[in-house]
Scaffold this motif. Structure first.
Motif, PDB file in Angstrom:
ATOM      1  N   ILE A  72     -11.328  25.440 -44.549  1.00 55.08           N
ATOM      2  CA  ILE A  72     -10.269  26.370 -44.935  1.00 55.08           C
ATOM      3  C   ILE A  72      -9.708  27.104 -43.718  1.00 55.08           C
ATOM      4  O   ILE A  72      -8.506  27.394 -43.650  1.00 55.08           O
ATOM      5  CB  ILE A  72     -10.791  27.374 -45.985  1.00 55.08           C
ATOM      6  CG1 ILE A  72     -11.140  26.649 -47.289  1.00 55.08           C
ATOM      7  CG2 ILE A  72      -9.776  28.473 -46.241  1.00 55.08           C
ATOM      8  CD1 ILE A  72      -9.967  26.008 -47.988  1.00 55.08           C
ATOM      9  N   THR A  73     -10.551  27.417 -42.729  1.00 53.38           N
ATOM     10  CA  THR A  73     -10.068  28.143 -41.550  1.00 53.38           C
ATOM     11  C   THR A  73      -9.540  27.215 -40.456  1.00 53.38           C
ATOM     12  O   THR A  73      -9.045  27.697 -39.436  1.00 53.38           O
ATOM     13  CB  THR A  73     -11.192  29.011 -40.962  1.00 53.38           C
ATOM     14  OG1 THR A  73     -12.319  28.182 -40.637  1.00 53.38           O
ATOM     15  CG2 THR A  73     -11.619  30.089 -41.936  1.00 53.38           C
ATOM     16  N   PHE A  74      -9.627  25.906 -40.652  1.00 53.15           N
ATOM     17  CA  PHE A  74      -9.154  24.973 -39.622  1.00 53.15           C
ATOM     18  C   PHE A  74      -7.716  25.242 -39.186  1.00 53.15           C
ATOM     19  O   PHE A  74      -7.400  25.185 -37.988  1.00 53.15           O
ATOM     20  CB  PHE A  74      -9.305  23.534 -40.120  1.00 53.15           C
ATOM     21  CG  PHE A  74      -8.470  22.535 -39.377  1.00 53.15           C
ATOM     22  CD1 PHE A  74      -8.780  22.192 -38.065  1.00 53.15           C
ATOM     23  CD2 PHE A  74      -7.365  21.948 -39.974  1.00 53.15           C
ATOM     24  CE1 PHE A  74      -8.007  21.276 -37.369  1.00 53.15           C
ATOM     25  CE2 PHE A  74      -6.582  21.032 -39.285  1.00 53.15           C
ATOM     26  CZ  PHE A  74      -6.904  20.694 -37.974  1.00 53.15           C
ATOM     27  N   PRO A  75      -6.780  25.513 -40.107  1.00 56.00           N
ATOM     28  CA  PRO A  75      -5.397  25.711 -39.658  1.00 56.00           C
ATOM     29  C   PRO A  75      -5.217  26.816 -38.625  1.00 56.00           C
ATOM     30  O   PRO A  75      -4.208  26.828 -37.895  1.00 56.00           O
ATOM     31  CB  PRO A  75      -4.650  26.028 -40.959  1.00 56.00           C
ATOM     32  CG  PRO A  75      -5.443  25.329 -42.016  1.00 56.00           C
ATOM     33  CD  PRO A  75      -6.864  25.512 -41.581  1.00 56.00           C
TER      34      PRO A  75
ATOM     35  N   LEU B 153      -1.711  31.900 -43.008  1.00 55.94           N
ATOM     36  CA  LEU B 153      -2.403  30.859 -43.761  1.00 55.94           C
ATOM     37  C   LEU B 153      -2.039  30.996 -45.237  1.00 55.94           C
ATOM     38  O   LEU B 153      -2.114  32.082 -45.808  1.00 55.94           O
ATOM     39  CB  LEU B 153      -3.913  31.016 -43.579  1.00 55.94           C
ATOM     40  CG  LEU B 153      -4.776  29.761 -43.708  1.00 55.94           C
ATOM     41  CD1 LEU B 153      -4.385  28.724 -42.681  1.00 55.94           C
ATOM     42  CD2 LEU B 153      -6.245  30.128 -43.548  1.00 55.94           C
ATOM     43  N   ARG B 154      -1.655  29.881 -45.843  1.00 53.87           N
ATOM     44  CA  ARG B 154      -1.313  29.864 -47.258  1.00 53.87           C
ATOM     45  C   ARG B 154      -2.353  29.039 -47.999  1.00 53.87           C
ATOM     46  O   ARG B 154      -2.867  28.044 -47.475  1.00 53.87           O
ATOM     47  CB  ARG B 154       0.085  29.271 -47.484  1.00 53.87           C
ATOM     48  CG  ARG B 154       1.154  29.864 -46.568  1.00 53.87           C
ATOM     49  CD  ARG B 154       1.338  31.348 -46.812  1.00 53.87           C
ATOM     50  NE  ARG B 154       2.062  31.618 -48.049  1.00 53.87           N
ATOM     51  CZ  ARG B 154       2.139  32.820 -48.605  1.00 53.87           C
ATOM     52  NH1 ARG B 154       1.528  33.863 -48.047  1.00 53.87           N
ATOM     53  NH2 ARG B 154       2.830  32.990 -49.716  1.00 53.87           N
TER      54      ARG B 154
ATOM     55  N   SER C 217      -5.942  24.930 -47.845  1.00 54.20           N
ATOM     56  CA  SER C 217      -5.186  25.906 -47.053  1.00 54.20           C
ATOM     57  C   SER C 217      -4.208  25.163 -46.150  1.00 54.20           C
ATOM     58  O   SER C 217      -4.419  23.989 -45.814  1.00 54.20           O
ATOM     59  CB  SER C 217      -6.131  26.766 -46.205  1.00 54.20           C
ATOM     60  OG  SER C 217      -6.832  25.955 -45.277  1.00 54.20           O
ATOM     61  N   ARG C 218      -3.155  25.870 -45.744  1.00 50.66           N
ATOM     62  CA  ARG C 218      -2.147  25.225 -44.889  1.00 50.66           C
ATOM     63  C   ARG C 218      -1.491  26.260 -43.994  1.00 50.66           C
ATOM     64  O   ARG C 218      -1.216  27.382 -44.411  1.00 50.66           O
ATOM     65  CB  ARG C 218      -1.071  24.541 -45.744  1.00 50.66           C
ATOM     66  CG  ARG C 218      -0.011  23.804 -44.919  1.00 50.66           C
ATOM     67  CD  ARG C 218       1.038  23.166 -45.813  1.00 50.66           C
ATOM     68  NE  ARG C 218       1.852  24.178 -46.501  1.00 50.66           N
ATOM     69  CZ  ARG C 218       2.797  23.899 -47.385  1.00 50.66           C
ATOM     70  NH1 ARG C 218       3.022  22.644 -47.747  1.00 50.66           N
ATOM     71  NH2 ARG C 218       3.501  24.870 -47.946  1.00 50.66           N
TER      72      ARG C 218
ATOM     73  N   TYR D  62       2.675  19.365 -36.793  1.00 52.68           N
ATOM     74  CA  TYR D  62       2.004  19.162 -38.078  1.00 52.68           C
ATOM     75  C   TYR D  62       1.780  20.461 -38.841  1.00 52.68           C
ATOM     76  O   TYR D  62       1.484  21.505 -38.239  1.00 52.68           O
ATOM     77  CB  TYR D  62       0.629  18.526 -37.864  1.00 52.68           C
ATOM     78  CG  TYR D  62       0.654  17.082 -37.438  1.00 52.68           C
ATOM     79  CD1 TYR D  62       0.803  16.055 -38.373  1.00 52.68           C
ATOM     80  CD2 TYR D  62       0.507  16.737 -36.090  1.00 52.68           C
ATOM     81  CE1 TYR D  62       0.806  14.735 -37.981  1.00 52.68           C
ATOM     82  CE2 TYR D  62       0.516  15.414 -35.692  1.00 52.68           C
ATOM     83  CZ  TYR D  62       0.664  14.413 -36.641  1.00 52.68           C
ATOM     84  OH  TYR D  62       0.670  13.094 -36.237  1.00 52.68           O
ATOM     85  N   ASP D  63       1.876  20.360 -40.157  1.00 53.37           N
ATOM     86  CA  ASP D  63       1.265  21.370 -41.005  1.00 53.37           C
ATOM     87  C   ASP D  63      -0.240  21.122 -40.926  1.00 53.37           C
ATOM     88  O   ASP D  63      -0.716  20.024 -41.242  1.00 53.37           O
ATOM     89  CB  ASP D  63       1.707  21.206 -42.464  1.00 53.37           C
ATOM     90  CG  ASP D  63       3.202  21.348 -42.657  1.00 53.37           C
ATOM     91  OD1 ASP D  63       3.843  22.039 -41.850  1.00 53.37           O
ATOM     92  OD2 ASP D  63       3.726  20.734 -43.604  1.00 53.37           O
TER      93      ASP D  63
END
Length: 546
Positions: free
Chosen positions: A124-127, A73-74, A97-98, A142-143
């Motif tokens: 923020i933690t979704f990715p 995670l970035r 976040s990504r 997808y990003d």
């Protein structure tokens, strides 16, 4: 010259000097706001902020150590104006976040942005969902992008009272408040509203879903996306619907999961939600009764409710562990009404209490000091956005009359609705007129709406109404189910439609039904574990507002 035309012309001239200015959406956005009496200055301000964000981009790097997030995670930030009518005035940075798409370059379809709603929740933690099987194909294309909306940590956080300060006394009655309790609640609500104003100052009026939609347009530009692919749950779906109304030409694909009823914002939302929560509570009681062999609480919903009522009365006389009175008891069971993956653990606690063991209830319903700061932040944003989004009566007599009547048919949640929103009666900000959410035929690409038929938090009628207003949209309904926020959850049929839409843009028929997901398995006290505390579906859920 009309005001709307004058602002649009001035904005276009100003933006001509800015790189890659997203001017295509300006006429539609300005017209939509002008119809509601809103100033076109905010539209021009959004265009300016988006152009600046596109030029700057987002410098993604390591996430802050305090967030304890994996290296995949970035994290970064993007900047938005506090007031879009003053786009060059005070600014605030929002955290984002990504997780980069995992597929090959030909598979890449850009960024998918998620808003969890609440209001008051961050994604923020979704990715991290990209690591779960239900999201793996989507994560290849997808990003996955999450962010913290304005006021929500780890963005600069709004707080209206000291974290951990008790919101209620342990023996306050949630269903039958006394005159003294009502007076105490009124005083507490006024103090809370005043605390919000002290904390935010003039910026308080800009914690709203409409400003959230403008922030989303700036995020789209900062990510370098020509058009937005988006998913929102609850109030996040409302933010997305506002975005679709204001910026239809910037929509690529949009998913609205468990949307609220855009006809009933503010004070008007409470009665429908209280009645839906009452119906869902009955579903929960019926489930416990069907599994009397496990819980021993009665073979009918009425018998189980009587047992619950006795427990409520007992903790009113003597709070369990000194902290769990009827208010905290109800808050714990409201969670079960919102999400059926809590049914087993809450039923087990009720069963244990009936057998003389209060410890499971104390463990589940007691305040948690380590979450106090986050809980207060979420409550503050929920209050600010809710009060700013709709209209609220200032006269307590109206609240008292309406909720006394409502409690006759929906006793479980009627007064909980009142107490959660009562700061809006003395709200120091302006009383906003909600934007009229709707699009014309051909004005918006096909979008997907998801809803559970018996959702207690956002009643199903809201999804039906949104489908009617967003021409060309499709509604997927989980029949006979009631968990709040169904996309990416336990229903493979719903997930199949979601994945197909995100990957191909194809929507099913206008109204498509899915059978309900499997009901929770009844378990004994020793096996009852709330899967939702750490399961992937909870990365998609905002705080349900009661």
């Amino acid at each position: 010259m009309r005001a709307t035309t004058r602002y649009a012309t001035a904005g276009a001239m100003l933006l001509a000097a800015l790189p890659a200015a997203p001017v295509a959406a300006a006429p539609a956005a300005a017209a939509a706001e002008a119809r509601q009496g809103a100033g076109a200055a905010e539209t021009i301000g959004t265009m300016i902020a988006a152009a600046r964000a596109r030029a700057r981009g987002i410098a993604f790097g390591d996430c802050p150590e305090r967030e304890m997030l994996p290296a995949s995670l970035r994290c970064g930030t993007f900047t938005v104006p506090l007031d879009y009518a003053r786009p060059l005035g005070p600014q605030t940075e929002l955290a984002v976040s990504r997780r980069a798409a995992t597929g090959d370059a030909p598979e890449h379809q850009g960024a998918l942005v998620y808003h969890p709603g609440g209001p008051g929740a961050a994604s923020i933690t979704f990715p991290l969902l990209g690591e779960w099987a239900a999201w793996r194909k989507t994560a290849r294309a997808y990003d996955l992008v999450g962010y913290a909306p304005r006021g929500v940590a780890p963005s600069p956080a709004l707080s209206c009272r000291p974290p951990g300060e008790a919101a209620e006394t342990p023996n306050a009655s949630p269903e039958h408040p006394s005159p003294a309790e009502k007076r105490a609640r009124i005083a507490r609500a006024r103090t809370y509203a005043d605390g919000c104003l002290r904390a935010a100052g003039p910026a308080l009026r800009h914690y709203s879903s409409l400003d959230g939609a403008r922030d989303l347009e700036v995020l789209r530009a900062a990510l370098g996306e020509e058009r937005l692919t988006f998913m929102g749950t609850d109030q996040g779906a409302y933010v997305g619907a506002l975005y679709a109304t204001l910026f239809p030409s910037h929509v690529r694909r949009m998913v609205f999961d468990s949307p609220p009823d855009v006809r009933r914002l503010g004070y008007r939302s409470g009665p429908a939600r209280a009645r839906a929560l009452e119906s869902r509570f009955e579903d929960f009681l019926s489930w416990i009764a069907r599994h009397d062999a496990v819980y021993g609480l009665g073979t009918t919903p009425g018998a189980v409710r009587s047992r619950y009522d006795r427990m409520r009365d007992e903790v009113a006389r003597k709070p369990a562990g000194g902290t769990v009175g009827p208010g905290r008891l109800q808050a714990a069971f409201l969670g079960a009404v919102a999400y059926d993956d809590y049914w087993a653990v809450r039923a087990a606690a009720l069963s244990a209490y009936a057998q003389g063991d209060p410890e499971p209830l104390i463990a589940q319903a007691s305040p948690r000091p380590y979450t106090a700061k986050g809980d207060e932040n979420a409550d503050a944003v929920r209050t600010a956005v809710g009060c700013n989004d709709g209209r609220w009566p200032a006269d307590w007599r109206v609240w008292d009359r309406d909720h006394t009547e409502l409690a006759r048919s929906a006793p479980f949640a009627a007064w909980a609705e009142a107490w959660a929103t009562l700061p809006c009666a003395s709200w120091p900000g302006p009383r906003h007129r909600p934007l009229d959410v709707r699009t014309g035929r051909g004005g918006l690409p096909p979008v997907l709406i998801l809803a559970a038929e018996r959702d207690g938090v956002t009643p199903y009628a809201g999804a039906v109404e949104l489908r009617r207003r967003l021409r060309g949209s499709a509604l997927v309904t989980e029949r006979g189910a009631g968990s709040h926020g169904i996309g990416g959850g336990e229903n493979t049929c719903v997930n199949g439609h979601l994945e197909t839409y995100l990957l191909t843009g194809r929507v099913p028929g206008t109204d498509t039904g899915c059978a309900p997901h499997r009901e929770p398995n009844p378990v004994s006290l020793h096996r009852a574990v709330p899967r939702g505390d750490d399961g992937p579906e909870h990365l998609l859920r905002g705080r349900a507002a009661f």
